[in-house]
Design a protein around this motif. Structure first.
Motif, PDB file in Angstrom:
ATOM      1  N   LEU A 342       0.817  -1.220   0.000  1.00 21.15           N
ATOM      2  CA  LEU A 342       0.000   0.000   0.000  1.00 21.15           C
ATOM      3  C   LEU A 342       0.848   1.266   0.000  1.00 21.15           C
ATOM      4  CD1 LEU A 342      -2.756  -1.005   2.603  1.00 21.15           C
ATOM      5  CD2 LEU A 342      -2.802  -1.288   0.136  1.00 21.15           C
ATOM      6  N   LEU A 343       2.016   1.209   0.630  1.00 22.71           N
ATOM      7  CA  LEU A 343       2.857   2.411   0.751  1.00 22.71           C
ATOM      8  C   LEU A 343       3.350   2.926  -0.602  1.00 22.71           C
ATOM      9  CD1 LEU A 343       4.842   1.523   3.985  1.00 22.71           C
ATOM     10  CD2 LEU A 343       3.097   3.289   3.744  1.00 22.71           C
ATOM     11  N   ASN A 344       3.313   2.059  -1.624  1.00 27.59           N
ATOM     12  CA  ASN A 344       3.734   2.496  -2.961  1.00 27.59           C
ATOM     13  C   ASN A 344       2.622   3.212  -3.719  1.00 27.59           C
ATOM     14  OD1 ASN A 344       6.313   1.352  -2.716  1.00 27.59           O
ATOM     15  ND2 ASN A 344       5.514  -0.670  -3.237  1.00 27.59           N
ATOM     16  N   LEU A 345       1.409   3.200  -3.136  1.00 32.59           N
ATOM     17  CA  LEU A 345       0.266   3.803  -3.817  1.00 32.59           C
ATOM     18  C   LEU A 345       0.034   5.238  -3.354  1.00 32.59           C
ATOM     19  CD1 LEU A 345      -2.262   0.846  -3.506  1.00 32.59           C
ATOM     20  CD2 LEU A 345      -0.853   1.375  -5.485  1.00 32.59           C
ATOM     21  N   GLU A 346      -0.664   6.007  -4.210  1.00 37.07           N
ATOM     22  CA  GLU A 346      -1.044   7.380  -3.836  1.00 37.07           C
ATOM     23  C   GLU A 346      -1.991   7.347  -2.648  1.00 37.07           C
ATOM     24  OE1 GLU A 346      -2.510  10.221  -6.786  1.00 37.07           O
ATOM     25  OE2 GLU A 346      -1.545   8.942  -8.282  1.00 37.07           O
ATOM     26  N   ARG A 347      -2.036   8.427  -1.868  1.00 30.86           N
ATOM     27  CA  ARG A 347      -2.977   8.608  -0.752  1.00 30.86           C
ATOM     28  C   ARG A 347      -2.705   7.693   0.442  1.00 30.86           C
ATOM     29  NH1 ARG A 347      -8.856   8.805  -3.535  1.00 30.86           N
ATOM     30  NH2 ARG A 347      -9.368   8.118  -1.458  1.00 30.86           N
ATOM     31  N   PHE A 348      -1.586   6.936   0.410  1.00 29.78           N
ATOM     32  CA  PHE A 348      -1.301   6.058   1.544  1.00 29.78           C
ATOM     33  C   PHE A 348      -0.025   6.487   2.257  1.00 29.78           C
ATOM     34  CE2 PHE A 348      -4.335   3.070  -0.300  1.00 29.78           C
ATOM     35  CZ  PHE A 348      -4.958   2.612   0.847  1.00 29.78           C
ATOM     36  N   ALA A 349      -0.162   6.691   3.577  1.00 27.94           N
ATOM     37  CA  ALA A 349       0.998   6.941   4.436  1.00 27.94           C
ATOM     38  C   ALA A 349       1.066   5.765   5.415  1.00 27.94           C
ATOM     39  CB  ALA A 349       0.814   8.261   5.171  1.00 27.94           C
ATOM     40  N   GLU A 350       2.055   5.783   6.288  1.00 34.87           N
ATOM     41  CA  GLU A 350       2.274   4.689   7.248  1.00 34.87           C
ATOM     42  C   GLU A 350       1.002   4.344   8.026  1.00 34.87           C
ATOM     43  OE1 GLU A 350       4.833   1.848   8.862  1.00 34.87           O
ATOM     44  OE2 GLU A 350       5.491   3.384   7.456  1.00 34.87           O
ATOM     45  N   LYS A 351       0.347   5.380   8.576  1.00 37.11           N
ATOM     46  CA  LYS A 351      -0.825   5.183   9.439  1.00 37.11           C
ATOM     47  C   LYS A 351      -2.012   4.626   8.648  1.00 37.11           C
ATOM     48  CE  LYS A 351      -3.432   6.017  13.204  1.00 37.11           C
ATOM     49  NZ  LYS A 351      -3.363   5.140  14.373  1.00 37.11           N
ATOM     50  N   SER A 352      -2.320   5.254   7.495  1.00 35.75           N
ATOM     51  CA  SER A 352      -3.490   4.819   6.711  1.00 35.75           C
ATOM     52  C   SER A 352      -3.284   3.406   6.161  1.00 35.75           C
ATOM     53  CB  SER A 352      -3.788   5.807   5.587  1.00 35.75           C
ATOM     54  OG  SER A 352      -2.635   6.054   4.812  1.00 35.75           O
ATOM     55  N   ALA A 353      -2.043   3.073   5.775  1.00 30.84           N
ATOM     56  CA  ALA A 353      -1.752   1.715   5.279  1.00 30.84           C
ATOM     57  C   ALA A 353      -1.941   0.702   6.410  1.00 30.84           C
ATOM     58  CB  ALA A 353      -0.325   1.644   4.735  1.00 30.84           C
ATOM     59  N   HIS A 354      -1.438   1.029   7.601  1.00 24.89           N
ATOM     60  CA  HIS A 354      -1.581   0.141   8.766  1.00 24.89           C
ATOM     61  C   HIS A 354      -3.070  -0.082   9.088  1.00 24.89           C
ATOM     62  CE1 HIS A 354      -0.983  -1.552  12.785  1.00 24.89           C
ATOM     63  NE2 HIS A 354      -1.880  -0.670  13.216  1.00 24.89           N
ATOM     64  N   ASN A 355      -3.839   1.009   9.085  1.00 24.71           N
ATOM     65  CA  ASN A 355      -5.274   0.913   9.416  1.00 24.71           C
ATOM     66  C   ASN A 355      -6.031   0.011   8.443  1.00 24.71           C
ATOM     67  OD1 ASN A 355      -5.043   2.557  11.621  1.00 24.71           O
ATOM     68  ND2 ASN A 355      -5.735   4.401  10.594  1.00 24.71           N
ATOM     69  N   LEU A 356      -5.717   0.154   7.136  1.00 25.31           N
ATOM     70  CA  LEU A 356      -6.430  -0.654   6.143  1.00 25.31           C
ATOM     71  C   LEU A 356      -6.070  -2.135   6.268  1.00 25.31           C
ATOM     72  CD1 LEU A 356      -8.379  -0.969   3.855  1.00 25.31           C
ATOM     73  CD2 LEU A 356      -6.607  -0.276   2.259  1.00 25.31           C
TER      74      LEU A 356
END
Length: 365
Positions: A342-356
């Protein structure tokens, strides 16, 4: 929730200033019902911010309020400046009328509907007068409404009347007529659903209806287009109720110039090219190809939606990103995703990737 199982949105609700974190005058546990909403003013400010950041605008206040309380990050909910009105006290504090419930709720520290917005009526004539007054003045309200609720004030009588299906006999939603506007059909496009159902969609010249800009309207099926005698280029009356996709109410044939074009339903799927078919007695055309990309994508959207797996934080835009980048081609692939993907995609940071990823993991059970 879905009527049986709810979601835990406690942390998000704590960010709403009008919900007291501590009751002012009660030593006992109470059950309160109410509604989270967003004012017209705040809705407008949020959309201005979206516009400034070149992001898509929100369709209406109701959708953004519902989405905000389900955010994975309470900080985002806090930024939305949601409001809350309490309208029912389930616990018995000695109240004998619904009107008293409002007074008790106010004493407990809750925000209730302004005295101007609600009224204790003593005849049906008063009820109709109150409705007519708000039908004329609804735009003056700080929030959107699509009607009002009328209910028996006496709690004993209300309960004695019982329930028909899911609805109490002692209350009724008194809806207002559709909000309408006039616009032009610029085009008709075809949508392919997850079951292969082919739905025509009218592309409208953008028009404002009740504070929301409308640019699309459903045409349901081929029979509906014939019933309306609708052509591309027609001037039409569009109606909208609540947050429902607008409907074409009527075609203003007297405004035709002769340049309008007849719309013909396709014989082949616009996405995969398969021949469309219709069962005997059915009114809906369908694409029979199970491998049709449009069907598969719609199925994906449904798979993660609330009636199905209900994976929070995973909407159509993110699914499109994941599929277009080759990370998923089947719903089962979702369960193999890693945070690093997810971290390689737009709109994703550490926190949002972890949450998803956490949200997906929780659905493995």
């Amino acid at each position: 929730g879905n009527g049986l199982i709810g979601e835990d949105i406690t942390q998000n609700l704590k960010t709403i200033e009008t919900i007291p974190l501590k009751l002012s005058k009660s030593q006992k546990r109470v059950v309160v019902r109410g509604e989270v909403l967003i004012s017209k003013k705040e809705f407008s400010l949020i959309n201005k911010e979206q516009q400034k950041n070149n992001l898509s605008l929100y369709a209406n206040p109701r959708n953004i309020a519902a989405g905000s309380v389900r955010q994975l990050d309470p900080k985002i909910t806090a930024q939305r400046k949601l409001d809350f009105y309490a309208w029912d006290l389930v616990s018995d504090l000695g109240q004998t009328t619904h009107n008293q419930k409002h007074l008790f709720l106010e004493e407990l520290g809750f925000k209730i509907n302004n005295k101007d917005y609600s009224k204790r009526c003593f005849s049906l004539k008063e009820v109709f007068e109150f409705r007519e007054a708000w039908l004329k003045n609804r735009e003056k309200l700080p929030f959107e409404i699509d009607g009002l609720v009328v209910q028996v004030d006496d709690i004993f009588l209300f309960e004695k009347l019982g329930i028909a299906g899911k609805s109490p006999r002692g209350a009724i939603a008194f809806k207002f007529p559709l909000k309408e506007a006039q616009t032009i059909i610029e085009d008709i496009v075809i949508q392919v659903g997850r079951t292969g159902a082919i739905t025509p969609l009218a592309i409208l010249r953008p028009v404002e209806i009740g504070g929301t800009t409308v640019s699309k309207a459903t045409l349901h099926n081929e029979d509906e287009i014939k019933r309306l005698d609708l052509k591309i280029g027609d001037t039409v009356v569009v109606g909208r109720a609540g947050d429902v996709i607008p409907d074409i109410i009527k075609v203003l044939k007297e405004m035709r110039s002769g340049k309008e074009k007849v719309f013909v339903m396709p014989k082949k799927c616009p996405v995969c090219g398969f021949d469309l078919s219709k069962k005997q007695g059915d009114i809906i055309l369908k694409c029979p190809n199970l491998q049709c990309k449009a069907r598969q994508r719609r199925y994906f959207y449904y798979f993660v939606s609330r009636p199905a797996f209900n994976i929070e934080g995973l909407g159509p835009k993110i699914i499109d990103q994941l599929a277009n980048s080759g990370l998923i081609s089947d719903p089962a692939d979702l369960f193999g995703l890693k945070k690093s993907d997810l971290l390689n995609l737009e709109r994703f940071a550490e926190k949002s990737a972890h949450n998803l990823i956490q949200s997906i993991e929780s659905k493995k059970k």
